[in-house]
Design a protein around this motif. Sequence first.
Motif, PDB file in Angstrom:
ATOM      1  N   ALA A 243      -5.810 -18.789 -24.279  1.00 59.77           N
ATOM      2  CA  ALA A 243      -4.795 -19.633 -23.648  1.00 59.77           C
ATOM      3  C   ALA A 243      -4.804 -21.059 -24.166  1.00 59.77           C
ATOM      4  CB  ALA A 243      -5.002 -19.635 -22.139  1.00 59.77           C
ATOM      5  N   GLY A 244      -5.896 -21.474 -24.770  1.00 55.29           N
ATOM      6  CA  GLY A 244      -6.029 -22.845 -25.253  1.00 55.29           C
ATOM      7  C   GLY A 244      -7.381 -22.999 -25.919  1.00 55.29           C
ATOM      8  N   ILE A 245      -7.821 -24.227 -26.063  1.00 54.75           N
ATOM      9  CA  ILE A 245      -9.175 -24.486 -26.581  1.00 54.75           C
ATOM     10  C   ILE A 245      -9.896 -25.375 -25.576  1.00 54.75           C
ATOM     11  CG2 ILE A 245      -8.634 -24.196 -29.026  1.00 54.75           C
ATOM     12  CD1 ILE A 245      -8.285 -27.231 -29.217  1.00 54.75           C
ATOM     13  N   ALA A 246     -11.229 -25.359 -25.625  1.00 52.15           N
ATOM     14  CA  ALA A 246     -12.020 -26.191 -24.721  1.00 52.15           C
ATOM     15  C   ALA A 246     -13.091 -26.903 -25.543  1.00 52.15           C
ATOM     16  CB  ALA A 246     -12.657 -25.333 -23.638  1.00 52.15           C
ATOM     17  N   ASN A 247     -12.997 -28.233 -25.554  1.00 52.55           N
ATOM     18  CA  ASN A 247     -13.957 -29.039 -26.311  1.00 52.55           C
ATOM     19  C   ASN A 247     -15.073 -29.531 -25.400  1.00 52.55           C
ATOM     20  OD1 ASN A 247     -12.633 -29.300 -29.037  1.00 52.55           O
ATOM     21  ND2 ASN A 247     -10.956 -30.051 -27.756  1.00 52.55           N
ATOM     22  N   LYS A 248     -16.289 -29.559 -25.936  1.00 53.05           N
ATOM     23  CA  LYS A 248     -17.423 -30.058 -25.158  1.00 53.05           C
ATOM     24  C   LYS A 248     -17.291 -31.571 -24.984  1.00 53.05           C
ATOM     25  CE  LYS A 248     -20.824 -26.621 -26.545  1.00 53.05           C
ATOM     26  NZ  LYS A 248     -22.087 -26.385 -27.271  1.00 53.05           N
TER      27      LYS A 248
END
Length: 554
Positions: A243-248
């Motif tokens: 659905a998207g990306i997740a950055n730390k």
Amino acid sequence: MKVLRKAASVSLVAVLALTAAACSAGESKPSSTDSGGITKAEPKEFSVFINRSLPDYPGSTRVGDMIDKETNVKLKREYLVGDLDTKIGVMVASGHYPDLMDGGPSTSKLLSAGAYIPLDELVDKYAPNLKKLYNARWNKLKQPDGKVYFLPGWVPYEEGDKAPLLGTPQTGFWIQKAVLKEFNYPKIKTLDEYFDLIEKYAKKYPEIEGGKTIGFEGIMEGSRKHDLVNPPFFLAGYPNDGAGIANKVDGGFKVDTFQDKDMTKRYYQKLNEVNAKKLLDQEMFIMNYDQYIAKLTSGRVLGLHDQRFQIGKAIDILDKEKPERSFVPLPLVYDSSIKEQYTPPLGMSTSAGMGISKDAKDPVAIIKYLDYLAKQDTQNLISWGVKDVDYKVNEKGRFYRTPEMIANFKNPEYKKQWGGDYFLGLPISVGYWADGNAARADNQAELLTATYNDIDKEIIKAYGITSYNDLFAKPEVRKYFPLFDIVLEKGGKAELTKQKIDDLLTSYIPKLVLSNPADFNKVWDEYTGKFKALDTKSYIDELQKSVDFRMKNW
């Protein structure tokens, strides 16, 4: 047709012999005595829709017949034909549902339509094996009203399983084994290296088996188009969040879109370049799933990006009939400095699964049936088969298969007559039992490499690895994972934006890939201009809210 004719050569005598052996294999025969109280007094039939494309159930299989006999229950199966969203939409519009339903990525639509009944009380009262199977993950399945409506069909047995899941890599850029062999097994890390190799092979062999060589294949049909949507984030080093990306960020994760980022532009520009070289299948944006599988099994396709569950049917056929024309998955990145995350963190999807419909006449009998399936010995029957027929047990209690058994399970017709795969979509453990054996044969370490054929062994040796898993990096821990199973508010702004993003991709991916290379930037600017006009903030905010909740409470 060639496959079907060959498959039909498996003799009836052999099937009968196997069935007889199965009936005599007492140790593998699941018992109904601890099955959660399922009654055998009255024959029952439950209708079930399963979100998978499988051949029609033949009406009788070895595993299916054993389970039918033990439970006195028959399943009236309906498998996915065509587009899932369309199928679920028709169900919702009609207001009529089968007894059991696995809506896959469209499960939320069934949930929003009130098509499922809550399972909590049924499981508490009648299903101790289901309760044990889902264990600590039960709370993750609760919907906003605190109730559980569906059971994911792919279940790691225990929270925090220590043993790594082996199996076969599920996602990657697949390349034909003959291509690797032709060029003496070069190490390929980047997308550019991958297409360079395909181009060299296609120039050398413009035809394969009498047909035009297809450099790169894909499918755009309905919900199957993830093969064309997801590659940008894989190539940029992100896991399969979908659905998207997740950055730390600061010990947490910050959600963002990827569809409008440079990583996406870079991928479609590459496909545009490949198309200009006439390496792309010109039918990839219009053909249906059956045509896609037929193309892959022709042996003329050199490469593609996809997930194994979507192309497994083609791989099984190629492995049996044209092993050098089958495929190896590669974890490609844009440049070698990027750490890939193709192998997903261990976890269970919480947004899709099998539920009991509001139209079911006997929910108690259904939950007892599901509980019977969740037992360890039934799971072994479904996943391994019958002891001494489909697998053996050594003196240390380890399950294994002889070369003959392994060959049987590479034969699509044998697997069809065996029948275990017809229970996929229903609760299936993919972890490890207390005795150390893998719940799924695919995950048994000693069986993994034993299933490799001569060309596989040649590849493994050439690359100095022990299995194809060694080509992939170990998964990174992401407590929230994945984004794609976050259920958005029905009819809310975020759900509407998600649909608009999907519509935009459906419209513009073909334009981006097939446009004149000189016009690519113009088409990209047009696409991103429309993307920026969407209310992506509401979409990202809702995903972020769920990620934050999961990080705090899971």
